[in-house]
Design an enzyme around this catalytic site. Structure first.
Site: not given
Ligand code: ARG
Length: 400
Positions: A14, A94, A123, A174
Site C-alpha cells: 500500500d 503511532r 491508526d 495484516s
Molecule cells: N487493533 C490494534 C490497534 O488498533 C492493532 C492494529 C494493527 N494494525 C494491523 N495492521 N494489524 O491498536
C-alpha cells in the site's frame, strides 16, 4: 517546484503504491519516511525500494530507545491495558511515528504528511490527531482511504507501474509489530470461531512446543521502571528484547481478543506480547506490595482511563500529561524484584521483595511474635459498622 509530502513508509504494497499515487494524483514530490520501532525488517532494503519506486528521498529513523523510554515504560508504569487485554503496542508507536514524521516534514519544508492507513481503523485517528496537535498547519493525505481500490486493483496498479510486489503481500494476514508486541488481523482470523493457526505466531512457541521444564525470570524495578533481568542490569531496550525472548520461548503472551475499535467496529485481534504480558504483571505485583489500598484502587481507574486515551489517539493531550503526573508520583517507592515462573503458555508470580514493602511479617503472621493487637478489633468493628447498624434498624429492608 512541486510541493513535498512526507509519507510514513513501511515498504509494503500500500505505501509503495502510495508513492506513485501521490505523484500522479497530487503532483507532489514524495519523501519516504520509515521508523525503526523494532521487529525484523530490512530497512536498507526498504529505503532502496522507496527510491526505486520514485521517492525523491528516503529517510530512516531509529526510534527504538525513544519508544521504550517515552512511550512503553510510561504505559507500563500506568498499567495501561486496553479492555483489560491489549497491551497497546501498535497504539503506542503511532504518536511517536507521527511526531518524528512531523519533524521531518518541518525540516524538509513539506506541505503535507501522508500515511497508508485505511478508513476503518484506529491508526488513521492516531496519526492525524497527533499531527493536528503537533503541527496543524500540515495537510494530511491518506491515499489508501482516498483511492478506493480493492486489493486486486492495488496489485494491478502496482504491476502497471512496475512497483515490486512484496512477498509479504502473499501473507493472508495484516501485521503490525514493534518491540512491545505484534498485532495480527485478517484472513481466517476474521472468523472469531476459528482457532488462530500456528503460522500467525512468530515470537511465541505454542504451549505444545514450549519447553517441558518451567523457566524462572526475575525482574528488577526502580521507581516503577524495569532495570534488570535475572540480576543483570540492562538498558530498557535490551531488557524488553530479552524478556520477549525468554517469555516467548515459554509460549507466554498470546492474546485473542474481540476488540472495540474507536470507529465503532468490533474486530478480532490476535496479539503476541511476551515482554509486555510478563512485565505488566510483574510491575502490578510489585505495586501490590508497595502501594496502599487506596492508591491501588484509584490507580486502577487511572490505568483504564490512560489505556483508553492511548487507544483513542489522544497521546498528545493535556489529559495524558495530567494522568502521567499522577502515575509518576505513585512510582516513587515501586522498587524491588519480582520472580515469575513460566510454563507452557502460562505464568505465575511466585515471589516479590522490596525495601519499601508495606507487607510486615510481624503484623501478618499467625505465629509467635505477632504485633497486631487483636483486642483493638472489637472497637474498630463497632465504629466501622455503626452507620450500617443504625440504618438497618430504622430502614428495615436488610434486617432479619
Ligand atoms: N487493533 C490494534 C490497534 O488498533 C492493532 C492494529 C494493527 N494494525 C494491523 N495492521 N494489524 O491498536
Amino acid at each position: 517546484m512541486s510541493d513535498k509530502v512526507v509519507l510514513a513508509y513501511s515498504g509494503g504494497l500500500d505505501t509503495s503504491v502510495a508513492i506513485k499515487w501521490l505523484e500522479e494524483k497530487y503532483g507532489m514530490d514524495v519523501i519516504a519516511f520509515t521508523v525503526d520501532v523494532g521487529g525484523d525488517r530490512d530497512l536498507d532494503f526498504t529505503q532502496k525500494k522507496a527510491a526505486g519506486v520514485g521517492a525523491i528521498k528516503a529517510v530512516v529513523a531509529d526510534a527504538k530507545e525513544e519508544l521504550v523510554r517515552e512511550y512503553i515504560f510510561p504505559a507500563l508504569q500506568a498499567g495501561a491495558v486496553y479492555q483489560g487485554t491489549y497491551s497497546l503496542a501498535t497504539a503506542l508507536s503511532r504518536p511517536l511515528m507521527a511526531k518524528l514524521q512531523v519533524e521531518v516534514a518541518l525540516r524538509e519544508g513539506a506541505a503535507a504528511i501522508a500515511h497508508g492507513c485505511t478508513g476503518k481503523g484506529n491508526d488513521q485517528v492516531r496519526f492525524e490527531v497527533a499531527a493536528a496537535a503537533l503541527a496543524p498547519q500540515l495537510k494530511v493525505i491518506a491515499p489508501a482511504r482516498e483511492w478506493g481500490m480493492s486489493r486486486e486493483e492495488t496489485i494491478a496498479y502496482a504491476k502497471k507501474h512496475e512497483i515490486p510486489i512484496p512477498i509479504t503481500s502473499a501473507s493472508p494476514y495484516s501485521i503490525d509489530e514493534n518491540l512491545w508486541g505484534r498485532s495480527i488481523e485478517c484472513g481466517v482470523l476474521e472468523d472469531p470461531w476459528v482457532e488462530p493457526p500456528d503460522d500467525v505466531f512468530q515470537w511465541t512457541n505454542s504451549p505444545e512446543r514450549a519447553p517441558d521444564q518451567p523457566g524462572y525470570i526475575e525482574l528488577g524495578f526502580e521507581q516503577g521502571l524495569p532495570v534488570s533481568v535475572n540480576g543483570e542490569v540492562l538498558t530498557g531496550l535490551d531488557l524488553v528484547n530479552q524478556v520477549n525472548e525468554i517469555a516467548g520461548r515459554h509460549g507466554v503472551g498470546r492474546v485473542d481478543h474481540i476488540e472495540d475499535r474507536l470507529v465503532g467496529i468490533k474486530s478480532r485481534e490476535i496479539y503476541e506480547a511476551p515482554a509486555a504480558t510478563v512485565m505488566l504483571a510483574a510491575h502490578q505485583a510489585l505495586e501490590a506490595m508497595t502501594l496502599s489500598r487506596g492508591q491501588l484502587r484509584f490507580k486502577r481507574m487511572v490505568a483504564d482511563e490512560y489505556a483508553g486515551l492511548i487507544y483513542d489517539g489522544l497521546w498528545f493531550s493535556s489529559h495524558r500529561n495530567d494522568l502521567a503526573a499522577y502515575v509518576k508520583s505513585t512510582q516513587e517507592y515501586v522498587t524491588g524484584s519480582v520472580r515469575l515462573k513460566l510454563h507452557k503458555g502460562g505464568f505465575q508470580i511466585v515471589g516479590r521483595k522490596s525495601p519499601y514493602s508495606l507487607y510486615r511479617h510481624d503484623l501478618a503472621t499467625y505465629e509467635k511474635g505477632d504485633l497486631f493487637d487483636q483486642s483493638a478489633a472489637p472497637g474498630f468493628i463497632q465504629l466501622w459498622g455503626l452507620s450500617t447498624k443504625v440504618q438497618s434498624r430504622i430502614q428495615t429492608r436488610n434486617s432479619a
